[in-house]
Every structure is written in structure tokens, then in C-alpha cells.
Design an enzyme around this catalytic site. Structure first.
Site, mmCIF file in Angstrom:
data_model
loop_
_atom_site.group_PDB
_atom_site.id
_atom_site.type_symbol
_atom_site.label_atom_id
_atom_site.label_comp_id
_atom_site.label_asym_id
_atom_site.label_seq_id
_atom_site.Cartn_x
_atom_site.Cartn_y
_atom_site.Cartn_z
ATOM 1 N N LEU A 132 7.000 -25.641 16.577
ATOM 2 C CA LEU A 132 5.629 -25.208 16.287
ATOM 3 C C LEU A 132 5.576 -23.680 16.210
ATOM 4 O O LEU A 132 4.791 -23.031 16.895
ATOM 5 C CB LEU A 132 4.670 -25.736 17.355
ATOM 6 N N ILE A 144 5.809 -21.599 10.615
ATOM 7 C CA ILE A 144 5.765 -22.618 9.572
ATOM 8 C C ILE A 144 5.222 -23.924 10.125
ATOM 9 O O ILE A 144 4.373 -24.577 9.501
ATOM 10 C CB ILE A 144 7.162 -22.807 8.953
ATOM 11 N N ARG A 172 11.065 -26.279 22.336
ATOM 12 C CA ARG A 172 11.853 -26.050 23.560
ATOM 13 C C ARG A 172 10.958 -25.991 24.789
ATOM 14 O O ARG A 172 11.314 -26.468 25.855
ATOM 15 C CB ARG A 172 12.658 -24.753 23.435
ATOM 16 N N ILE A 210 12.264 -29.720 6.017
ATOM 17 C CA ILE A 210 12.168 -28.460 5.269
ATOM 18 C C ILE A 210 12.808 -27.326 6.092
ATOM 19 O O ILE A 210 12.608 -26.157 5.811
ATOM 20 C CB ILE A 210 10.694 -28.108 4.915
ATOM 21 N N ARG A 253 16.661 -26.937 7.935
ATOM 22 C CA ARG A 253 18.018 -26.725 7.447
ATOM 23 C C ARG A 253 18.705 -28.089 7.364
ATOM 24 O O ARG A 253 18.419 -29.006 8.128
ATOM 25 C CB ARG A 253 18.806 -25.801 8.378
ATOM 26 N N GLU A 259 24.987 -28.178 0.817
ATOM 27 C CA GLU A 259 24.369 -27.830 -0.467
ATOM 28 C C GLU A 259 25.380 -27.118 -1.378
ATOM 29 O O GLU A 259 26.170 -26.311 -0.899
ATOM 30 C CB GLU A 259 23.153 -26.916 -0.216
ATOM 31 N N HIS A 292 16.344 -27.406 -2.288
ATOM 32 C CA HIS A 292 16.103 -26.272 -1.383
ATOM 33 C C HIS A 292 15.183 -25.244 -2.051
ATOM 34 O O HIS A 292 15.554 -24.095 -2.303
ATOM 35 C CB HIS A 292 17.420 -25.612 -0.968
#
Length: 313
Positions: free
Chosen positions: A152, A155, A175, A230, A232, A261, A279
Site C-alpha cells: 500500500l 501505487i 510489511r 503490475i 515485477r 521478459e 510491461h
């Protein structure tokens, strides 16, 4: 500052490359297949590295550049930069936060809608002339669903605000619990997945978050649950994702990032309940230009002895 050597690690926005070339002595890493030889010959002149989401500055590169002063990343994530080695060597590190927050959050909502309402599949249905044979099957509603968010931060919070516009309930895992947050907190990812319809991965990639989406989490999300990544690619155990989708243990997935990728598991290509993107979370002209300006601004500030715009280290 034209004599200052800057090493660009991977292909980037043409605007950024052009501006770097105007202002500095620019080296493009991909133009030098003999990397070790190139670094040995040019190490004394390279004082800055510009990284991307795909290539940054690892310990080996940092050790090979004794004059390196700053790593400016053309991304918000810095998992390709050895931050501990930079701290040890006194090398500054910057990234591009904030300017891409809205773009990635917008795309996340787009992914959710495309996945639940099967927008991509509907488009193919019309193009293939199948509509003349009958209506497309019913899909799934987004409004009112429970959205679980892993991470949180900027983004994640922007995604939550947008989802609230669809009357969604928001819960999250991070965390530590955010004391000032109004959203419900779950102390584990499995608990979060068990209590939401849509699970969004929006946290940084670290050793702790590598494969944070594993078999147990996917099973907890279940055959009526949807995974959106969205963050990694390495956040998700891809072989387990493929298995969960093929076996029907997971309802669907919207994926913008992948482990290796641009390689994508081919088993996903034939699935209707998957939306795959290359991506492109921040990939608009406006946002990438703003990111480039931050990279340029940080380099200029450093070499003029001014405060960095977005310092990490």
C-alpha cells in the site's frame, strides 16, 4: 558537462537518449558486446549510470567503475541496482517515483476490467465474425468486488482510490500495518488472498517478495479469484501460475510483467481468462517524458552540486 561520461544500460525513450547525448559523453552499453573490454577502456571517464527496469547497476558493474558517482534509474523500481554496494561506495541512487503512479494505477483498473469483462476476447469475437452466430457469453461484474492489494505505497494507494470508485471494498497486506489507513489489514498474503476476489501485486521486488505469489496464495485466491500483477515478474511463481490456470484452481490473471521478459510462458497464449501485456504500466508519452525529465534533472543536480530531486541513496 559534455566531458562527463554517462553509461546508458538499455534502450530507452528516444527523447532521453537524445538529451543525454546533448549534455554528456554518452555510452550505450548494448553497442559494446565485449563488456569487460569496454569497461576497462572507459572506466576512468564514466561517472554516471542510467538504468532501466530491465538493466541497472549490479555489484560487478559498480566495482568495474571506480569513478562512478550516481546511478539514475529510469523506473520507480530499483531491483536491478545493488543498493548495498552503492551505499558502501558512497554512490548516489535516484529513481522516478510519483510521476508514474497515476499511469500504473489507471492501467491496473484497465487490466481488471479487461479480465473480468473479457474485453480482449470480445474484441476478437467480433473481428472473427462470430457475433453473427450468437451473442458472447456472460462475463463477471467488477463493481462491488473486494480488492486485495499487496503493497500500500504510492501505487497501491492510487489503485485503492480508483477501485473505491467502483464501490469495491479494499483490504491490503504490507510489511507493517498502516496505522493511518482506513482499509482492512491482513498480516499474511494467504489471509489476504482468502478474503478478496481480486488480488493486486503492487509492492517493490525484494528478496522477501520474490515469489510472494506462490501455490498456496493462488489456491487461497481460488477458482473464482483473479490475480493482477503490475509489480515485477519475479513476484509470481510463473510455473505455478500456469498450473493453477490450466487446472482451474485460479479464476484468471491480468499480467503486465513477467519473470524472464520478453519471454512469456506459451501455455498462457491460448487461455481466454488471461490478459497479457508487454510491461507497459507507465508506457505513455506523457509519463515516460516526465520520467526522463526526472532522470535528467537528477543528473544535472548531482553534477552541479545541488540537492537531488528524488534521492534513494
Amino acid at each position: 558537462m559534455g566531458s562527463i561520461g554517462v553509461l546508458l544500460m538499455a534502450h530507452s525513450l528516444p527523447y532521453l537518449e537524445q538529451e543525454l547525448e546533448k549534455r554528456y559523453n554518452l555510452f550505450r552499453m548494448w553497442e559494446y558486446p565485449q563488456k569487460a573490454q569496454f569497461l576497462k577502456q572507459n572506466a576512468a571517464s564514466i561517472r554516471a549510470v542510467v538504468g532501466t527496469s530491465s538493466a541497472g547497476a549490479d555489484a560487478e558493474l559498480i566495482e568495474a567503475l571506480p569513478k562512478l558517482e550516481i546511478v539514475s534509474s529510469f523506473s520507480v523500481g530499483v531491483d536491478k541496482v545493488d543498493l548495498n554496494k552503492c551505499k558502501e561506495k558512497g554512490i548516489r541512487v535516484t529513481n522516478t517515483p510519483d510521476v508514474l503512479t497515476d499511469e500504473v494505477a489507471d492501467l491496473t483498473i484497465g487490466l481488471i476490467l479487461a479480465l473480468l469483462r473479457r474485453i480482449c476476447e470480445c474484441d476478437r469475437y467480433v473481428r472473427a465474425g462470430k457475433w453473427k452466430q450468437g451473442d458472447y457469453k456472460l462475463t463477471t461484474k467488477f463493481s462491488g468486488k473486494t480488492v486485495g492489494i499487496i503493497g500500500l505505497g504510492r501505487i497501491g494507494t492510487a489503485i485503492a482510490k480508483r477501485a473505491e470508485g467502483f464501490n469495491c471494498s479494499i483490504c491490503y497486506y504490507s510489511r507493517t500495518e498502516k496505522r493511518d489507513s482506513k482499509y482492512k489489514y491482513y498480516p499474511s498474503v494467504v489471509e489476504l488472498a482468502s478474503n478478496c476476489h481480486i488480488l493486486v501485486v503492487a509492492c517493490p521486488l525484494t528478496e522477501e517478495t520474490h515469489h510472494i505469489i506462490n501455490r498456496e496464495v493462488m489456491n487461497a485466491l481460488g477458482p473464482k479469484g483473479y490475480l493482477i500483477n503490475i509489480g515485477r515478474g519475479k513476484h509470481v511463481d510463473e510455473p505455478e501460475l500456469v498450473s493453477a490456470l490450466l487446472e482451474g484452481r485460479l479464476g484468471g490473471a491480468g499480467i503486465d510483467v513477467f519473470e524472464c521478459e520478453p519471454n512469456v510462458p506459451e501455455e498462457l497464449f491460448g487461455l481466454e481468462n488471461v490478459v497479457l501485456l508487454p510491461h507497459v504500466g507507465s508506457a505513455t508519452v506523457e509519463t515516460r517524458t516526465a520520467m526522463a525529465d526526472l532522470v535528467l534533472g537528477n543528473l544535472e543536480a548531482h553534477f552541479l552540486g545541488k540537492p537531488l530531486l528524488t534521492p534513494l541513496v
